[in-house]
Write a protein that holds these residues in place. Structure first.
Motif, short mmCIF file in Angstrom:
data_model
loop_
_atom_site.label_atom_id
_atom_site.label_comp_id
_atom_site.label_asym_id
_atom_site.label_seq_id
_atom_site.Cartn_x
_atom_site.Cartn_y
_atom_site.Cartn_z
N THR A 41 0.89 -1.26 0.04
CA THR A 41 0.11 0.08 0.08
C THR A 41 0.97 1.18 -0.04
O THR A 41 0.45 2.50 0.22
CB THR A 41 -0.90 0.04 1.12
N VAL A 42 2.06 1.07 -0.33
CA VAL A 42 3.10 2.36 -0.39
C VAL A 42 3.87 2.20 -1.67
O VAL A 42 3.71 1.17 -2.43
CB VAL A 42 4.03 2.17 0.90
N SER A 43 4.41 3.26 -2.00
CA SER A 43 5.00 3.30 -3.50
C SER A 43 6.63 3.09 -3.38
O SER A 43 7.29 3.37 -4.36
CB SER A 43 4.92 4.83 -3.88
N ASP A 44 7.00 2.51 -2.03
CA ASP A 44 8.31 2.32 -1.92
C ASP A 44 8.51 0.86 -1.44
O ASP A 44 7.67 0.17 -1.31
CB ASP A 44 9.20 3.41 -1.10
N TRP A 45 9.89 0.55 -0.85
CA TRP A 45 10.11 -0.65 -0.37
C TRP A 45 9.89 -0.78 1.22
O TRP A 45 10.55 -1.72 1.72
CB TRP A 45 11.51 -1.24 -0.85
N SER A 46 9.21 0.09 1.59
CA SER A 46 9.15 0.20 2.99
C SER A 46 8.47 -0.85 3.83
O SER A 46 8.56 -1.10 5.12
CB SER A 46 8.71 1.59 3.65
N GLN A 47 7.51 -1.68 3.07
CA GLN A 47 6.71 -2.60 3.42
C GLN A 47 7.36 -3.98 3.15
O GLN A 47 6.95 -5.13 3.46
CB GLN A 47 5.43 -2.60 3.00
N GLY A 48 8.65 -3.90 2.51
CA GLY A 48 9.35 -5.19 2.05
C GLY A 48 9.31 -5.12 0.60
O GLY A 48 9.04 -4.00 -0.09
N VAL A 49 9.69 -6.26 0.02
CA VAL A 49 9.86 -6.38 -1.31
C VAL A 49 8.39 -5.92 -2.22
O VAL A 49 7.35 -6.28 -1.84
CB VAL A 49 10.15 -8.00 -1.84
N ARG A 50 8.44 -5.27 -3.33
CA ARG A 50 7.58 -4.74 -3.88
C ARG A 50 7.22 -5.96 -5.00
O ARG A 50 7.70 -6.67 -5.53
CB ARG A 50 7.86 -3.76 -4.90
N LEU A 51 5.78 -6.03 -4.72
CA LEU A 51 5.22 -7.30 -5.59
C LEU A 51 5.65 -7.20 -7.13
O LEU A 51 6.02 -8.29 -7.63
CB LEU A 51 3.67 -6.88 -5.38
N GLU A 52 5.35 -6.01 -7.76
CA GLU A 52 5.79 -5.96 -9.09
C GLU A 52 7.24 -6.61 -9.67
O GLU A 52 7.35 -7.33 -10.69
CB GLU A 52 5.51 -4.78 -9.85
N ASN A 53 8.26 -6.13 -8.61
CA ASN A 53 9.43 -6.40 -8.86
C ASN A 53 9.71 -7.96 -8.36
O ASN A 53 10.28 -8.62 -9.33
CB ASN A 53 10.27 -5.46 -7.84
N VAL A 54 9.29 -8.42 -7.65
CA VAL A 54 9.42 -9.82 -7.41
C VAL A 54 8.73 -10.76 -8.22
O VAL A 54 9.43 -11.87 -8.69
CB VAL A 54 9.08 -10.26 -5.67
N LYS A 55 7.44 -10.20 -8.72
CA LYS A 55 6.68 -11.02 -9.70
C LYS A 55 7.73 -11.15 -11.04
O LYS A 55 7.76 -12.25 -11.69
CB LYS A 55 5.48 -10.59 -10.14
N SER A 56 8.36 -10.03 -11.65
CA SER A 56 9.01 -10.07 -12.46
C SER A 56 10.40 -11.08 -12.52
O SER A 56 10.77 -11.85 -13.29
CB SER A 56 9.68 -8.90 -12.91
N LEU A 57 10.95 -11.09 -11.09
CA LEU A 57 11.88 -11.90 -10.95
C LEU A 57 11.68 -13.52 -10.84
O LEU A 57 12.16 -14.42 -11.54
CB LEU A 57 12.64 -11.73 -9.52
#
Length: 389
Positions: A41-57
């Motif tokens: 629910t944030v635009s940065d990595w403050s809640q942990g890994v970002r979903l769109e980035n880990v989905k790509s990985l």
């Protein structure tokens, strides 16, 4: 100068990396069937890994990543196992063609592994082939920490860094080395520091790219460098310390989740690469996708999430105020390491600093991020010890 005093022990067995096809197929099925959460629910990595980035990985891991390519790369090096203190310890051992090479044991950390040292082995053992001088040759020993990679998983407690250090002493003795040096970062630096405190017969000196030198009592008045060190320590122990805290308290609980979900294992490690490398916002700025997945795949195929995480539980009483050392110590400080101590604290903790270097780039995972820089720093840092052998 450094030739083994005797033939290597017959207790040492050759080892070959060979993951069954069925495990590779199982991984791809699990990745394809990943159940994803809702986005942060944030635009940065403050809640942990970002979903769109880990989905790509994870998508790349499932569809394009080639484990057999990496397995072949691993098997270009000679691998071995040997039983020490009740555990089969896995290690790579590459000898230089130079008979005067200095034996050097390289120790990784978490979420590190032997993977991070692969690009160092050639330049260290055969410096001439990589633009260096033959006088800087090393025999290289790269063990997997107990519970990591292809080393056996402990079934009892008590595997502290001191016990691991004692195991490394036996390993170097078993390989026939009379005089040797040690190097490490992250947990590898903790083990190497423990070696330095033990100062076993034959250990000439150490090189550290992580230095545990914080004062037991932080001074009231701080220089700018010292203030930065305190601030980065607060970040390390605070917002970036979630995985450390979990693994120091409940490694088995999170280990079950990571052992069952490769996407979870990828996210657990990927976030560390993002938060602790010298990057411009993404781990991919510092490490290639293949490099990261080489490291992540090794954890997955060896099912070592829980067993590796226990190093935090076994050593949770440890402090970043490491022991004072009297043996020769070489250090290299990387600019984006976290925490990053000042030179004054380094020299106050290590009585015999034989080399101090500051790299112009690189973060916490120096061997993985900047192998060429670290090779040059190890060569320079340990060069003066060759006359002691």
């Amino acid at each position: 100068m450094t030739a083994p005093t005797s033939a290597p022990s017959t207790l040492i067995r050759p080892f070959n990396v060979a993951i069954p096809d069925s495990e590779i197929e199982d991984l791809k099925r699990r990745l394809a069937n990943t159940r994803w959460p809702n986005p942060e629910t944030v635009s940065d990595w403050s809640q942990g890994v970002r979903l769109e980035n880990v989905k790509s990985l994870v998508d790349y891991w499932e569809r394009e990543y080639d484990w057999r390519r990496f397995e072949s790369e691993l098997n270009r090096f000679p691998h071995f196992q040997t039983a020490i203190d009740g555990l089969d310890i896995h290690f790579i051992h590459v000898k230089s063609k130079n008979p005067n090479a200095m034996p050097l044991i390289l120790t990784h950390g978490w979420p590190g592994s032997i993977v991070e040292f692969l690009k160092l082995i050639g330049p260290l053992t055969d410096p001439v082939a990589f633009g260096g001088n033959v006088e800087d040759s090393f025999d290289v020993v790269v063990p997997s920490l107990p519970g990591f990679g292809f080393s056996q998983k402990p079934s009892d407690t008590g595997w502290t860094v001191s016990r691991i250090a004692t195991t490394w002493v036996e390993l170097m003795k078993r390989l026939g080395y009379r005089n040797w040096a040690a190097q490490g970062g992250d947990w590898g630096a903790v083990v190497t520091t423990a070696l330095g405190a033990m100062r076993p017969e034959g250990l000439l000196g150490i090189h550290l790219n992580t230095q545990y030198v914080f004062p037991a009592q932080i001074p009231d008045t701080l220089s700018d460098e010292e203030r930065y060190a305190v601030d980065t320590l607060a970040l390390y122990a605070g917002d970036l310390g979630g995985s450390n805290h979990v693994q120091a308290t409940k490694p088995g609980t999170v280990g079950i989740a990571l052992a069952d979900s490769p996407a979870g294992q990828a996210a657990w490690i990927y976030e560390k690469f993002q938060s602790k490398t010298d990057n411009h916002g993404l781990a991919e700025d510092a490490l290639s996708t293949d490099d990261m997945l080489d490291a992540i795949s090794l954890y997955w195929y060896t099912n070592s999430a829980a067993s590796s995480g226990r190093i935090y539980w076994e050593n949770k009483s440890g402090s970043l105020a490491g022991p004072k050392l009297a043996l020769p110590v070489a250090v290299t400080v990387f600019p984006r390491d976290i925490p990053r101590p000042p030179r004054s604290w380094i020299e106050n903790t290590y009585a015999n600093v034989i080399y101090y270097g500051e790299a112009d780039k690189g973060g916490h995972f120096a061997a993985f991020e900047q192998p060429e820089i670290l090779v040059n720093e190890v060569r320079a840092g340990l060069r003066s010890l060759r006359s002691l052998a």
